[in-house]
Design an enzyme around this catalytic site. Structure first.
Site, PDB file in Angstrom:
ATOM      1  CE1 TYR A 248      -0.229  -2.536  -9.397  1.00 23.35           C
ATOM      2  CE2 TYR A 248       1.256  -0.676  -9.410  1.00 23.35           C
ATOM      3  CZ  TYR A 248       0.092  -1.271  -9.826  1.00 23.35           C
ATOM      4  OH  TYR A 248      -0.737  -0.600 -10.672  1.00 23.35           O
ATOM      5  CD  GLU A 249      -2.315  -4.051  -3.364  1.00 22.44           C
ATOM      6  OE1 GLU A 249      -2.042  -2.943  -2.892  1.00 22.44           O
ATOM      7  OE2 GLU A 249      -2.778  -4.981  -2.662  1.00 22.44           O
ATOM      8  N   GLY A 250       1.521  -7.673  -4.166  1.00 21.79           N
ATOM      9  CA  GLY A 250       1.863  -9.095  -4.092  1.00 21.79           C
ATOM     10  C   GLY A 250       2.201  -9.610  -5.477  1.00 21.79           C
TER      11      GLY A 250
END
Lengths: 585, 585
Positions: free
Chosen positions: B439-441
């Protein structure tokens, strides 16, 4: 999206790369087992695994084994699938014909178990344990015990367990406390077993009516430590059909492998019979150690292949963003490209493919060596094969299971957020695979087994002989082969270097054992890929995996080599510094 | 065996290594925030996390969030713990005082969140998201929206979400389809939102009465792709207290993080208000991107520290086999030695410690740079700090989360079979940590962000400036520092090498982005350890971790450097070969 075995991939490695059919034909029991028969067995095994075993894998994880009133209830479909497995004769594939087996080579059984684990690791644990029990009983059991149990176990009609671990005795079996006491005046020569065992796979279940436990115990007055251990057979049902005093107290909640019950077992004056000689329990139990550890390596390979299949299929359907570089043919009028076209995803897929087929080549060669060690007419050939298994088995066990977990995690990454949820089944593979790094001897213990117990005692001579065997299959006029020869030579020299450093610092080998094992695996993988490329120079998929191996995997060879060498140099330096001039050591 | 924050470990890094109190004192808002106040905040935060947050972590995993009749029921104790978190003023630690915050530095909040994640990753997700929403609204919201929502969010009275992902739009947000339509004649300027979002952390829960969703949508006639995206605020409860038409359809079954509900959200003519300008949704959403990604890196560090604490404690109690080498003092009359005395276990523990404190040093420095970037009076200093955050954030996000998962798995290995069962809580950490790599890239996207979007566009100049900042803190007369300087120089040169090769083959940077990120992290970790050793030359624990870093971690630097360089050389060679003589390119 269930796992689907691909017999043609395996046959290529067995036939073109390893020349297995020709080698097997030289072994008396397999004179009739030609390439056509082998293909047929693999086709049928592949069909069975794909159609019967794979579809119930997810239920095995989500519902799992349940512990109800002292009994273990298998996940939906497991009983039926196991019965079909028995009915098909699969448990007895390599067992002797006189025990109800099919007498086929161990190498075919190895492939079968790789596929089984890939399709359904949990279910595979059940029959996976009977082979060790069969071999143990066949080599060490009394005639009476064999009469009573051997065929039942060989055919899978009854399942078996290995009861080793206790709460305080895991890697350190010398601390086992379970007691076995002879009964004065007991006509059947039975013992009474008392104690508790933990982490017993399949200690209780509903797949077969009887379960045969092989229990590591201590007889009265046995010396402390591993030499005081004996092996005792304790059946769930006694010969007269009554229930023996062995019970499952609970099953573990685990990270994965929910389809296999991990039992805490209680023996309360349970009746058992000695297998083999008193004090020789570990030896009897470990008769099949190389085979058992190779099978764990194959589980690793299978699980990685299962993860790869899922990621490969997903990457060929999922579209996200434009891929860099030339327009891929698959773009069409789509607003985004297949993620398989993105270099980061391509790298993951090709790298795992390189691990799978490289490791398979080595694992299948090891399985073939089990056949040679058991059946070759030439004692020298048997000895060479045995030596290969002794050195290569710990390498494969540790490296293949390590890659199973880490490579499956890479495959999960291909799915992005979708990989973290249950839906696609990829996270189950990561969880299931994790245990293979622990059981059958942790990977740290494999590394110590390789370096400290096997390589160093003869100063690297035995290991060197194994590596020379590989070298002699190479053609130095080929660039790739010459590179492998160079690495094998470096690895041979490394054994000597560590042996010398170990004189000055006996702790050092324990510190670098893991690096030594990795560098060995990578050199052998380089050998495998050189062989694959030599026989299939035109295969585009293989060429891509080979390139990935050289670009992304093989550089670890130099890194690990450097770690071990620097550690040895540091020892040499500090030892010289600490030794006053003129004092020899 | 719950996680226990150790404020003294953190204070050592903040004060002795990073000189944070002195740096913060130069920033106007923190003139009063001296070392004593910082220590006090950390002590209190540590106590809160250890006493209130850590004990309910296991229930969060085992019971998890439940979806009942469209509502999400939090695990036992989560509501009470969250309320205590709000009552203690913790959500608003770094928020502006005019919004009800405490106006403390971001670096203290960074430590708080590292500990929260270590103690209870699931619960931490809830407040973890309000900071981005707060900053987004503060920078881009209308006065009316701020009036209505800013203080409620800052104080944690209402929680917030970031609604980005859709089933077909994960890493590729340009494909988002959710629509926002202006309502003709609507006095409040509201929009109607329609569409579906997936993977929304905290999309629905029972921790706060209202939930403020920031939703990425497309206005009518918006252009295709990322430039057509706008940001819309959609509250669960409308200003008049009625329920808005946003609903949770289901929550995901995940590998871990069971304490945080991952929701599939449905917007059916839901009422919302535009935040910022039309078509500038991504920019508004990513205002806090560096901070958010740094916090994920800190989650990774925290989870690894939690795993280390468990393994360290277990290794100091569990005895198995004799350790090699001199008799350890801890042996006494025991039949087996502590596993902490075994080299393989020692190596795991020291290596993870090296990662934790090396990564902490870099992460805390980054958090400090967030404070500098926001508050320094000198625009040049702000720019330098901003540059540091821009280059270092993706490195930390990827490397720390990678290590969280892999290092926690190593710590699990210390437990042997006991690590694979729930009892000790270590396998939960491995499962929880896995999501931080996604997550978050995803970590692959972090690597591309670093190399392709940041390093290459200016030919490596910006990255070089960051590395020179580190070089200038070193003392070349110290051997360790000189070694780090050499590595930083190699890394600067590498940027130029890749930039040149990328001209010939634009795909190449995407292939080696991961290696480039790793080599950057390792050089920066070497810097961190050189600094730690310089200020604490007599600390035996630190010396052991530093030695582990150099022996077992740092060799990857040369390996990755070699991978990138060889890839560039191959491009150069093949490019030369493909270019006819006399033809320039």
């Amino acid at each position: 999206m269930d796992y689907q075995p691909r017999p043609e991939d395996v046959s290529f490695l067995l036939n073109a790369v390893l020349d297995a059919p020709a080698r097997l034909a030289t072994l008396a029991p397999f004179a009739e087992v030609d390439e056509a028969l082998q293909s047929q067995v693999l086709e049928e095994a592949g069909r069975f695994v794909g159609e019967v075993v794979a579809p119930i894998n997810r239920g095995g994880d989500e519902i799992g084994c349940r512990f109800v009133d002292g009994e273990v209830v298998s996940p939906p479909g497991f009983r039926e699938a196991y019965q079909a497995f028995v009915d098909g004769g699969w448990p007895a594939l390599s067992a002797a014909t006189e025990d109800g087996g099919q007498g086929l080579p161990a190498v075919l059984e190895a492939v079968l178990y790789e596929w089984l684990a890939a399709a359904n690791h949990g279910l595979t644990m059940a029959p996976g344990l009977l082979h060790g029990a069969y071999a143990c009983l066949k080599h060490h059991g009394s005639e009476e015990l064999k009469q009573r149990y051997l065929q039942k176990i060989a055919t899978g009609e009854w399942l078996a367990t290995m009861c080793l671990t206790e709460a305080h005795a895991g890697s350190d079996l010398g601390q086992v406390r379970t007691r076995a006491t002879p009964q004065v005046g007991q006509a059947d020569g039975s013992l009474r077993v008392n104690g508790g065992k933990i982490f017993i796979s399949g200690g209780e279940h509903d797949l077969t009516p009887n379960i045969v436990h092989l229990v590591l115990c201590r007889l009265p007055d046995a010396p402390a430590g591993p030499k005081g251990l004996s092996l005792v057979l304790v059946p769930k049902l006694l010969p007269d059909g009554t229930r023996n005093a062995v019970h499952c107290e609970r099953i573990e909640e685990k990270m994965g492998l929910h389809g296999s019950p991990t039992c805490t077992m209680r023996f309360d004056d349970a009746t058992g019979w000695l297998v083999g000689e008193p004090g020789r329990g570990l030896a009897a139990m470990f008769v099949m150690m190389n085979s058992a550890r190779l099978h764990v390596a194959l589980q690793g390979i299978g699980l990685l292949d299962a993860a790869w299949q899922k990621a490969d299929a997903y990457a060929a359907e999922r579209r996200q963003m434009r891929a860099p570089g030339p327009v891929p043919a698959s773009r069409g009028s789509e607003p985004a490209d297949l993620i398989a076209e993105h270099p980061a995803v391509r790298r993951i897929l090709d790298t795992q493919r390189a691990w799978i087929d490289g490791a398979r080549t080595l694992a299948y060669r090891s399985a073939l060596m089990l056949d040679v060690a058991a059946h070759d007419a030439d004692p020298k050939a048997r000895e060479r094969a045995q030596r290969w298994c002794s050195f290569v088995t710990p390498v494969l066990k540790a490296a293949c299971t390590h890659q199973a977990f880490h490579g499956a995690s890479e495959c999960l990454q291909v799915f992005g957020g979708h990989g973290y949820v249950r839906e696609w089944g990829i996270e189950q593979i990561v969880r299931d695979a994790r245990v293979t790094m622990i059981y059958e001897g942790t990977n740290e213990i494999q590394a110590i087994d390789l370096l400290v117990r096997k390589v160093l005692p003869d100063g690297g001579v035995g290991m060197s002989a194994v590596l020379l065997e590989l070298r002699d299959t190479l053609d130095a006029s080929r660039e790739a082969d010459a590179d492998v020869q160079r690495r094998l030579a470096q690895l041979r020299y490394l054994g000597t270097t560590v042996a010398m450093a170990a004189h000055a610092n006996p702790v050092l080998p324990y510190e670098v054992a893991d690096d030594y094992l990795r560098v060995t695996m990578l050199a052998m993988m380089a050998w495998a890929w050189a062989r694959i490329e030599a026989v299939a120079p035109q295969d585009a998929d293989k060429a891509r995996a080979a390139a990935a191996f050289r670009r992304w995997v093989l550089p670890e060879f130099e890194m690990r080599l450097g770690i071990v060498k620097r550690a040895c140099e540091t020892v040499a330096l500090s030892h010289h510094a600490a030794t006053p001039p003129g004092v020899a050591n």
